[in-house]
Design an enzyme around this catalytic site. Sequence first.
Site, PDB file in Angstrom:
ATOM      1  N   HIS A  93       0.863  -1.181   0.000  1.00 34.04           N
ATOM      2  CA  HIS A  93       0.000   0.000   0.000  1.00 34.04           C
ATOM      3  C   HIS A  93       0.897   1.227   0.000  1.00 34.04           C
ATOM      4  O   HIS A  93       1.840   1.311   0.781  1.00 34.04           O
ATOM      5  CB  HIS A  93      -0.937   0.020   1.203  1.00 34.04           C
ATOM      6  N   GLY A 132      -6.951   3.444   1.587  1.00 35.28           N
ATOM      7  CA  GLY A 132      -7.854   3.711   0.467  1.00 35.28           C
ATOM      8  C   GLY A 132      -7.178   4.344  -0.715  1.00 35.28           C
ATOM      9  O   GLY A 132      -5.962   4.218  -0.888  1.00 35.28           O
ATOM     10  N   LEU A 179     -10.112  -3.687   3.812  1.00 36.90           N
ATOM     11  CA  LEU A 179      -9.161  -2.970   2.952  1.00 36.90           C
ATOM     12  C   LEU A 179      -8.025  -2.305   3.752  1.00 36.90           C
ATOM     13  O   LEU A 179      -8.293  -1.545   4.675  1.00 36.90           O
ATOM     14  CB  LEU A 179      -9.915  -1.898   2.142  1.00 36.90           C
ATOM     15  N   ASP A 180      -6.799  -2.591   3.360  1.00 34.72           N
ATOM     16  CA  ASP A 180      -5.608  -1.934   3.932  1.00 34.72           C
ATOM     17  C   ASP A 180      -5.512  -2.112   5.442  1.00 34.72           C
ATOM     18  O   ASP A 180      -5.001  -1.244   6.145  1.00 34.72           O
ATOM     19  CB  ASP A 180      -5.592  -0.439   3.571  1.00 34.72           C
ATOM     20  N   ASP A 181      -6.019  -3.208   5.935  1.00 30.17           N
ATOM     21  CA  ASP A 181      -6.060  -3.396   7.381  1.00 30.17           C
ATOM     22  C   ASP A 181      -5.317  -4.659   7.834  1.00 30.17           C
ATOM     23  O   ASP A 181      -5.251  -4.962   9.017  1.00 30.17           O
ATOM     24  CB  ASP A 181      -7.533  -3.476   7.831  1.00 30.17           C
TER      25      ASP A 181
END
Lengths: 279, 279, 279, 279
Positions: free
Chosen positions: B187, B196, B222-224
């Site tokens: 990311h 995001g 998402l992105d976690d």
Amino acid sequence: MLPAGAAAAGAGLVAGVSGWIFRHGGTIVHADQHHDASAGAFFQRVEWGTASDDPMAEAAAFREYAEKDLGMVVRVAEAARRPRVAILVSQHAHACHELLLDWRQGELAADVVALISNHRTMEEAARHHGVPFHFLPVDPTRKHEVEERQLALLRERQVDLVVLARYMQILSADFLGRVGCPVINIHHSFLPAFAGARPYHQAHTRGVKLIGATAHYVTPVLDDGPIIHQEVRRVSHRDTVSDLLRKGRSLEKLALSEAVRLHLEHRVLVYENKTVVFD
Amino acid sequence: MLPAGAAAAGAGLVAGVSGWIFRHGGTIVHADQHHDASAGAFFQRVEWGTASDDPMAEAAAFREYAEKDLGMVVRVAEAARRPRVAILVSQHAHACHELLLDWRQGELAADVVALISNHRTMEEAARHHGVPFHFLPVDPTRKHEVEERQLALLRERQVDLVVLARYMQILSADFLGRVGCPVINIHHSFLPAFAGARPYHQAHTRGVKLIGATAHYVTPVLDDGPIIHQEVRRVSHRDTVSDLLRKGRSLEKLALSEAVRLHLEHRVLVYENKTVVFD
Amino acid sequence: MLPAGAAAAGAGLVAGVSGWIFRHGGTIVHADQHHDASAGAFFQRVEWGTASDDPMAEAAAFREYAEKDLGMVVRVAEAARRPRVAILVSQHAHACHELLLDWRQGELAADVVALISNHRTMEEAARHHGVPFHFLPVDPTRKHEVEERQLALLRERQVDLVVLARYMQILSADFLGRVGCPVINIHHSFLPAFAGARPYHQAHTRGVKLIGATAHYVTPVLDDGPIIHQEVRRVSHRDTVSDLLRKGRSLEKLALSEAVRLHLEHRVLVYENKTVVFD
Amino acid sequence: MLPAGAAAAGAGLVAGVSGWIFRHGGTIVHADQHHDASAGAFFQRVEWGTASDDPMAEAAAFREYAEKDLGMVVRVAEAARRPRVAILVSQHAHACHELLLDWRQGELAADVVALISNHRTMEEAARHHGVPFHFLPVDPTRKHEVEERQLALLRERQVDLVVLARYMQILSADFLGRVGCPVINIHHSFLPAFAGARPYHQAHTRGVKLIGATAHYVTPVLDDGPIIHQEVRRVSHRDTVSDLLRKGRSLEKLALSEAVRLHLEHRVLVYENKTVVFD
């Protein structure tokens, strides 16, 4: 700072400012400019030595020229005048100690004129460094009253800058609206990650591999003001929360000390909730 | 990995594991352990050379001992067996190039067996490196169908690890539930800040003084997912969004490449949405 | 530490040490090992909680086992016993202040029992912190005599560690041979670059883009001892020598403070003029 | 660049330059200056958009003004003209790959017109990227002859910059005197530490805790030229020489790529064996 149209005007502004200084016999010590094309804004910082006996009169003359002839927004500061700083601190003393030692070391071009705390932790050190200490304990029922006393104190001491060196109370919008000078805070995380309370605990739970500290101007929105300086450091799964707290302290000291120095040397300009840092 | 109670058992586990290896004539090449007191979990990574002719049989014997006698959760990997990696990429090719070059350089203990993309950007480079290239364009109406084809391909190629090297499609929870191997993503921000879309634009707007990149395991949120590695770099007011994109590319390459290497060397353990990285 | 042959013995050593602790009801708090294949040496650090009422007796029993049965070189320290530290400093006070504040903050597991200086700069601060201050001015003609007095003082105060926090005198080989405990120094450069005098001036002349600071054990060869920790920071052509001095001070504080903490937690092993740092 | 006396003249120079651009209808895109008080030198970089149809004529007019009226030493470059770059490389290909990918990514404002090597490692990649590849093997007896052929090639290809991307031959003073353009080298250490051969082996032996890479202009004195950019990374006792080599490769890629980009954007000025980098 200039509204749209400033871009094309850059050469004219630089020529105007440097030409004025040149014609008045000045010596440019440091000059830097920044053009933000997307914001349509042009920024300039010029530090010059004057040939005049009366620097304040020259500053006023320059201001008139730059505002009227060049249409600039102007801030002039006399390097010889030392800004007056108040430090607010709670029980975590490391960042406050760092500022006091920087100051004693001659690294801060300022006078520290007051140390205000809701704890007695720094009282003895303040005495040791010859800084007036004001103990103003806070409790939820009398927060407004304490802020009034803080404001009175800052006014009386003619403070030019308030530094929150791990001051663990949230200042009200009313306080910020009336304080009349910039307020710099150190937040113990790499903003915008982990705003709010207990950021090292948040960082530990999230399992990040780097932690940070952020020095920023305070605005009414918590941990959202213009960022001046950030520091960061690698951590690992071995670091407990208390290791993060310890490592974080060194980051907080570094970041706050650097931000305060930059501000006091008039190197920081604010616009659109961001900073230009002419370092 | 062990549930609560593991703390006190640390010495017994280390003694048990190392004693077993010693009795079987093994040589410990690398050993590391981690005890998370707050989670009540004990982790150990041991890399050993075996005296046996049949390493897989020894691995099975060790597993039985460690599971039954020591009550551990065990994962054994044979260093000689190279994991099979598939890379998914969209039009931003830098992180994918970096992985391919690392691999060619002999820095990744793996075989790259497939390159899957919804763009043709990497097609020629894949051919140059001798990696099968699969062009699977995505559009909103047939996302499910494309994921089915991706899953079939990954299964067919017997993939052990999927790497998202700036793959700009969000994988469905269904895909993640069925893929059957870990998925590592890069990311392009310092998570949890700027999760995001368009993180560098977000960073520019917020005026941060450092940007980052985060390599993590993908989870349905998402992105976690658990963070494996993060890189960070100083920026200033002079950096436009396109400067941030450029500087960010070098961070993304570094962070993803390091995370993939660590994973492939079996140095990463996951628990409680965090990682233990035995480097 | 073991001579050649230790490599193959790794598993046996780990099994032996952890098994002994397990049999004696101990709990391993932290364990780490390192195998240097090229040096043929195996190192291990184990921190354990004992079930015994008499930790010193258990330590002696462990030592006997590890030396006799395992053939190891052993050093056992009781965590509850706080090492006694003396700080030597000249007129640059920042690194000394940092250590004293770390100590007051509870970050150093030690007692600071003496502050020795050839200047009076730190006298008042020493008093403030309750540390005995010893003013021992040095001049070339009586260097030997001063060292004798320092040695007597260190012996009398039963010092376990001497820290040179910017002590600007070179200690003689005779002093080092007789001091009877480790001596940690902070050198204000990124060793081995810029050993010797005025390193920031050297760095400025050379036009480097990064400066550093190095904390190391002192040996009779100037600035050549085993390195414990190094810090580094970016600089530019804008930085004058005095900027480098200022930036360097923050590096020196960080590097020395970290090295002293690591040493006091018994995390540093020395061999072949290098260190193993079990952090 | 100006000799002594330039200091006081700063305001006049800035006023002169910006005034000239303003009068000619130009738009300043980027301007930066540096005053080295100890060297008595003043430096300025101005990047401006011209209103003229004939930028080269305007450049000539500006040069005449700045040299004659202001007494400056002037270098003018037209941004639209892309410098021509030759890369020399031996068998370590990573830094060369990085430059080629940067270039393909559009990050280098230049044309890569030749790849010269004493090994065939990069031949296929050069073909893939469409860069002419020249295989010029070197042996001690014919070093002079090879340099003649290299010089002829560089002349023929009208090269503006030579980049040594891990070219493992020392170029003679004769070559450097005749090459007629700057030569940038990547040295795989944090200069001035570990100049010369096998720096990572030297670093491993010394036990440093950080390693670095240095991009610098080449002068006849080995590894002693003006430093453009340096990168650094933390290492530990766990890192073998081969780990240092691997970590070093990422530093070399970063440092060389950044230095070449800065040079190609005309951001680097050299004086007194140092650089001013207007970033």
